[in-house]
Design a protein around this motif. Structure first.
Motif, PDB file in Angstrom:
ATOM      1  N   LEU A 116       4.118   3.931   1.482  1.00 57.68           N
ATOM      2  CA  LEU A 116       2.876   4.621   1.825  1.00 57.68           C
ATOM      3  C   LEU A 116       2.807   4.785   3.340  1.00 57.68           C
ATOM      4  O   LEU A 116       2.671   3.802   4.072  1.00 57.68           O
ATOM      5  CB  LEU A 116       1.694   3.803   1.309  1.00 57.68           C
ATOM      6  CG  LEU A 116       0.369   4.503   1.191  1.00 57.68           C
ATOM      7  CD1 LEU A 116       0.446   5.650   0.187  1.00 57.68           C
ATOM      8  CD2 LEU A 116      -0.689   3.511   0.743  1.00 57.68           C
ATOM      9  N   GLU A 117       2.916   6.026   3.800  1.00 57.15           N
ATOM     10  CA  GLU A 117       2.846   6.293   5.238  1.00 57.15           C
ATOM     11  C   GLU A 117       1.415   6.094   5.740  1.00 57.15           C
ATOM     12  O   GLU A 117       0.453   6.199   4.980  1.00 57.15           O
ATOM     13  CB  GLU A 117       3.317   7.719   5.527  1.00 57.15           C
ATOM     14  CG  GLU A 117       4.786   7.938   5.184  1.00 57.15           C
ATOM     15  CD  GLU A 117       5.225   9.374   5.380  1.00 57.15           C
ATOM     16  OE1 GLU A 117       4.549  10.112   6.133  1.00 57.15           O
ATOM     17  OE2 GLU A 117       6.244   9.750   4.777  1.00 57.15           O
ATOM     18  N   LYS A 118       1.299   5.820   7.024  1.00 53.33           N
ATOM     19  CA  LYS A 118       0.012   5.486   7.627  1.00 53.33           C
ATOM     20  C   LYS A 118      -1.067   6.528   7.342  1.00 53.33           C
ATOM     21  O   LYS A 118      -2.205   6.181   7.027  1.00 53.33           O
ATOM     22  CB  LYS A 118       0.203   5.318   9.143  1.00 53.33           C
ATOM     23  CG  LYS A 118      -1.021   4.819   9.850  1.00 53.33           C
ATOM     24  CD  LYS A 118      -0.740   4.589  11.316  1.00 53.33           C
ATOM     25  CE  LYS A 118      -1.984   4.042  11.992  1.00 53.33           C
ATOM     26  NZ  LYS A 118      -1.769   3.785  13.410  1.00 53.33           N
ATOM     27  N   LYS A 121      -2.762   5.969   3.907  1.00 48.79           N
ATOM     28  CA  LYS A 121      -3.350   4.677   3.536  1.00 48.79           C
ATOM     29  C   LYS A 121      -4.795   4.827   3.059  1.00 48.79           C
ATOM     30  O   LYS A 121      -5.276   4.042   2.254  1.00 48.79           O
ATOM     31  CB  LYS A 121      -3.250   3.687   4.689  1.00 48.79           C
ATOM     32  CG  LYS A 121      -1.811   3.233   4.929  1.00 48.79           C
ATOM     33  CD  LYS A 121      -1.751   1.948   5.691  1.00 48.79           C
ATOM     34  CE  LYS A 121      -0.323   1.568   6.036  1.00 48.79           C
ATOM     35  NZ  LYS A 121       0.452   1.115   4.931  1.00 48.79           N
ATOM     36  N   SER A 124      -4.925   4.984  -0.644  1.00 47.43           N
ATOM     37  CA  SER A 124      -4.794   3.676  -1.271  1.00 47.43           C
ATOM     38  C   SER A 124      -6.137   2.944  -1.279  1.00 47.43           C
ATOM     39  O   SER A 124      -6.557   2.389  -2.294  1.00 47.43           O
ATOM     40  CB  SER A 124      -3.736   2.855  -0.526  1.00 47.43           C
ATOM     41  OG  SER A 124      -3.589   1.599  -1.100  1.00 47.43           O
ATOM     42  N   ARG A 125      -6.824   2.967  -0.142  1.00 45.37           N
ATOM     43  CA  ARG A 125      -8.139   2.307  -0.055  1.00 45.37           C
ATOM     44  C   ARG A 125      -9.158   2.991  -0.973  1.00 45.37           C
ATOM     45  O   ARG A 125      -9.968   2.335  -1.634  1.00 45.37           O
ATOM     46  CB  ARG A 125      -8.632   2.292   1.389  1.00 45.37           C
ATOM     47  CG  ARG A 125      -7.824   1.362   2.299  1.00 45.37           C
ATOM     48  CD  ARG A 125      -8.481   1.175   3.653  1.00 45.37           C
ATOM     49  NE  ARG A 125      -8.625   2.400   4.413  1.00 45.37           N
ATOM     50  CZ  ARG A 125      -7.697   2.916   5.222  1.00 45.37           C
ATOM     51  NH1 ARG A 125      -6.538   2.297   5.374  1.00 45.37           N
ATOM     52  NH2 ARG A 125      -7.919   4.027   5.881  1.00 45.37           N
ATOM     53  N   GLU A 147       0.551  -0.126  -2.395  1.00 45.87           N
ATOM     54  CA  GLU A 147       1.471   0.105  -1.280  1.00 45.87           C
ATOM     55  C   GLU A 147       2.546   1.134  -1.625  1.00 45.87           C
ATOM     56  O   GLU A 147       3.352   1.513  -0.789  1.00 45.87           O
ATOM     57  CB  GLU A 147       2.139  -1.222  -0.876  1.00 45.87           C
ATOM     58  CG  GLU A 147       3.159  -1.761  -1.878  1.00 45.87           C
ATOM     59  CD  GLU A 147       2.602  -2.203  -3.244  1.00 45.87           C
ATOM     60  OE1 GLU A 147       3.388  -2.219  -4.203  1.00 45.87           O
ATOM     61  OE2 GLU A 147       1.405  -2.504  -3.366  1.00 45.87           O
ATOM     62  N   ALA A 149       3.560   4.838  -2.702  1.00 43.56           N
ATOM     63  CA  ALA A 149       3.055   6.221  -2.658  1.00 43.56           C
ATOM     64  C   ALA A 149       3.158   6.902  -4.016  1.00 43.56           C
ATOM     65  O   ALA A 149       2.261   7.654  -4.406  1.00 43.56           O
ATOM     66  CB  ALA A 149       3.816   7.024  -1.600  1.00 43.56           C
TER      67      ALA A 149
END
Length: 193
Positions: A116-118, A121, A124-125, A147, A149
């Motif tokens: 998962l690239e920045k 994120k 994800s949250r 975590e 993608a």
């Protein structure tokens, strides 16, 4: 590529690899199929109901599944938890009954692993928050992979109200990059409104 035959259940819901879906099953032929799945490993696939005008009863995308749990409900019917295993392309179908089909399918490769690239994120949250507010869905999973993608993008594609043609386009991509960008754009647009 080689084709194979599988049993096919057609639904309105999308399920992708590593996703889970709970279904209440009452049709005798489907219950018998699930019994054969447990006893002999008979294959089951879940497909998405096609829009009118298609020569197939389902979208060209389906997913090979396994039954990972089941429950008896208050009304004495059974509910089964299906987990997606591998993407399939549906080539042709033949009805077995009103709720069951035989399908000729071709296995599609899994998306390659991708961290998962920045910039993603936030997805994800947001998915973690979605599961907190939808415990009926989150309870299907013993572990979430926030975590990963691929896992995050596929879970979003299962639950977001996206037209089926757009979902089909995204799941047919060689990796999850386009899906991640699409979902991020959609979530940002929702926050702005």
């Amino acid at each position: 590529m080689r084709t194979e035959m599988t049993n096919l259940i057609i639904l309105e819901n999308w399920l992708l690899p590593k996703g889970r879906l709970e279904l209440r099953i009452t049709q005798t032929e489907v219950l018998q199929l699930i019994a054969r799945h447990f006893k002999h490993g008979e294959r089951i696939a879940l497909g998405v109901q096609s829009s009118e005008g298609s020569f197939l009863p389902c979208m060209r995308h389906a997913v090979d599944v396994q039954v990972v749990d089941f429950f008896q409900l208050d009304d004495e019917s059974l509910s089964f938890v299906f987990e997606g295993v591998q993407r399939l392309k549906v080539c042709e179908t033949h009805p077995v009954s009103e709720s069951l089909w035989q399908a000729k399918v071709r296995r599609l490769p899994d998306w390659p692993e991708q961290g998962l690239e920045k910039e993603f994120k936030v997805l994800s949250r947001a998915l973690e928050y979605f599961y907190q507010t939808n415990p009926d869905i989150s309870e299907l999973y013993s572990h979430v992979h926030l975590e990963d993608a691929n896992w995050v993008s596929q879970r979003w594609l299962e639950v977001l109200p996206i037209i089926d043609q757009d979902k089909l386009h995204l799941v047919n991509q060689p990796d999850c990059s386009e899906a991640m960008s699409f979902v991020l754009k959609m979530i940002i647009e929702q926050q702005i409104q």
